[in-house]
Every structure is written in structure tokens, then in C-alpha cells.
Scaffold this motif. Structure first.
Motif, PDB file in Angstrom:
ATOM      1  N   VAL A 181       2.691  15.988   0.178  1.00  0.00           N
ATOM      2  CA  VAL A 181       1.920  14.782   0.490  1.00  0.00           C
ATOM      3  C   VAL A 181       1.446  14.850   1.933  1.00  0.00           C
ATOM      4  O   VAL A 181       2.216  15.198   2.832  1.00  0.00           O
ATOM      5  N   ILE A 198       0.227  12.600   4.990  1.00  0.00           N
ATOM      6  CA  ILE A 198       0.301  11.234   5.501  1.00  0.00           C
ATOM      7  C   ILE A 198      -0.599  11.141   6.722  1.00  0.00           C
ATOM      8  O   ILE A 198      -0.398  11.866   7.692  1.00  0.00           O
ATOM      9  N   THR A 210       3.853  10.393  -9.511  1.00  0.00           N
ATOM     10  CA  THR A 210       3.115  10.769  -8.307  1.00  0.00           C
ATOM     11  C   THR A 210       2.251   9.625  -7.789  1.00  0.00           C
ATOM     12  O   THR A 210       2.139   9.441  -6.581  1.00  0.00           O
ATOM     13  N   ASP A 211       1.660   8.836  -8.686  1.00  0.00           N
ATOM     14  CA  ASP A 211       0.877   7.678  -8.243  1.00  0.00           C
ATOM     15  C   ASP A 211       1.769   6.678  -7.524  1.00  0.00           C
ATOM     16  O   ASP A 211       1.381   6.093  -6.510  1.00  0.00           O
ATOM     17  N   GLU A 257       2.430   7.849  -3.910  1.00  0.00           N
ATOM     18  CA  GLU A 257       1.318   7.563  -3.005  1.00  0.00           C
ATOM     19  C   GLU A 257       1.313   6.096  -2.597  1.00  0.00           C
ATOM     20  O   GLU A 257       1.158   5.769  -1.423  1.00  0.00           O
ATOM     21  N   GLN A 258       1.480   5.206  -3.563  1.00  0.00           N
ATOM     22  CA  GLN A 258       1.458   3.776  -3.273  1.00  0.00           C
ATOM     23  C   GLN A 258       2.638   3.374  -2.391  1.00  0.00           C
ATOM     24  O   GLN A 258       2.481   2.602  -1.445  1.00  0.00           O
ATOM     25  N   GLY A 295       2.193   4.733   1.136  1.00  0.00           N
ATOM     26  CA  GLY A 295       1.062   4.071   1.774  1.00  0.00           C
ATOM     27  C   GLY A 295       1.405   2.699   2.327  1.00  0.00           C
ATOM     28  O   GLY A 295       0.676   2.161   3.158  1.00  0.00           O
ATOM     29  N   ARG A 342      -3.029   6.250   5.151  1.00  0.00           N
ATOM     30  CA  ARG A 342      -3.261   6.790   3.813  1.00  0.00           C
ATOM     31  C   ARG A 342      -2.212   7.855   3.490  1.00  0.00           C
ATOM     32  O   ARG A 342      -1.835   8.647   4.339  1.00  0.00           O
ATOM     33  N   ALA A 343      -1.770   7.846   2.240  1.00  0.00           N
ATOM     34  CA  ALA A 343      -0.882   8.894   1.722  1.00  0.00           C
ATOM     35  C   ALA A 343      -1.621   9.556   0.567  1.00  0.00           C
ATOM     36  O   ALA A 343      -2.106   8.879  -0.330  1.00  0.00           O
ATOM     37  N   GLU A 344      -1.722  10.881   0.608  1.00  0.00           N
ATOM     38  CA  GLU A 344      -2.488  11.612  -0.395  1.00  0.00           C
ATOM     39  C   GLU A 344      -1.678  12.816  -0.894  1.00  0.00           C
ATOM     40  O   GLU A 344      -1.260  13.662  -0.097  1.00  0.00           O
ATOM     41  N   ILE A 345      -1.472  12.872  -2.203  1.00  0.00           N
ATOM     42  CA  ILE A 345      -0.785  14.033  -2.775  1.00  0.00           C
ATOM     43  C   ILE A 345      -1.771  15.187  -2.823  1.00  0.00           C
ATOM     44  O   ILE A 345      -2.864  15.052  -3.370  1.00  0.00           O
TER      45      ILE A 345
END
Length: 85
Positions: free
Chosen positions: A8, A10, A61-62, A65-66, A69, A76-79
Motif C-alpha cells: 500500500v 500512503i 483490500t477495499d 484502503e478505507q 485512509g 490517500r491510501a492506494e493498494i
């Protein structure tokens, strides 16, 4: 049910965010974190790249991210990668 390794990225809200405090907050939020590294972005801004081992339940995984975040100081957090362990 097995586990997967999740990478991830960040993005902090600003270059002024204390990355050490942010790392500690992220580790509290997601206990499966194995490693956190700083990645220079530009103009003094650094992203954090973390690796975590989590259950491979659908939709997990969703939720990661949430959840990440919502940590204070995270824009923002992005896999960026998911792989079987």
C-alpha cells in the motif's frame, strides 16, 4: 482461507506530517504490517510504502484502503500490489 501480501502507498496530507507518528498510527490501525518504508515523491514530500499480510477474504483490500485512509495525516491510501503468500 489463506493470506495475501498487500503493498500500500500512503500519501500524507503535507510534507509537514510527522512520518514516525504516522507510521505508529498505521501499525495500530492494521496489525498485519510487516514493513514500512519512506519513498521520496518530490518537493520534500515523502510517501510511505507498507507491506502487510492479511486474510484473502473477498473485499478485504477495499476495507484496508478505507481504514488506512481514515488515519489522521493520510490524504490517500492506494493498494499497488496484492500477491499470494
Amino acid at each position: 482461507m489463506g493470506t495475501v501480501a498487500v503493498i500500500v502507498r500512503i500519501m500524507p496530507t503535507s510534507p509537514d506530517v510527522d512520518l514516525e507518528k504516522l507510521k505508529a498510527a498505521l501499525k495500530k490501525k492494521l496489525p498485519g504490517i510487516q514493513d514500512i518504508r519512506e519513498e521520496p515523491i518530490g518537493f520534500g514530500l515523502k510517501a510511505l510504502k507498507l507491506a502487510a499480510v492479511v486474510n484473502d477474504a473477498g473485499g478485504e483490500t477495499d476495507a484496508i484502503e478505507q481504514s488506512l485512509g481514515q488515519v489522521a495525516g493520510v490524504e490517500r491510501a492506494e493498494i499497488i500490489e496484492v500477491t499470494l503468500t
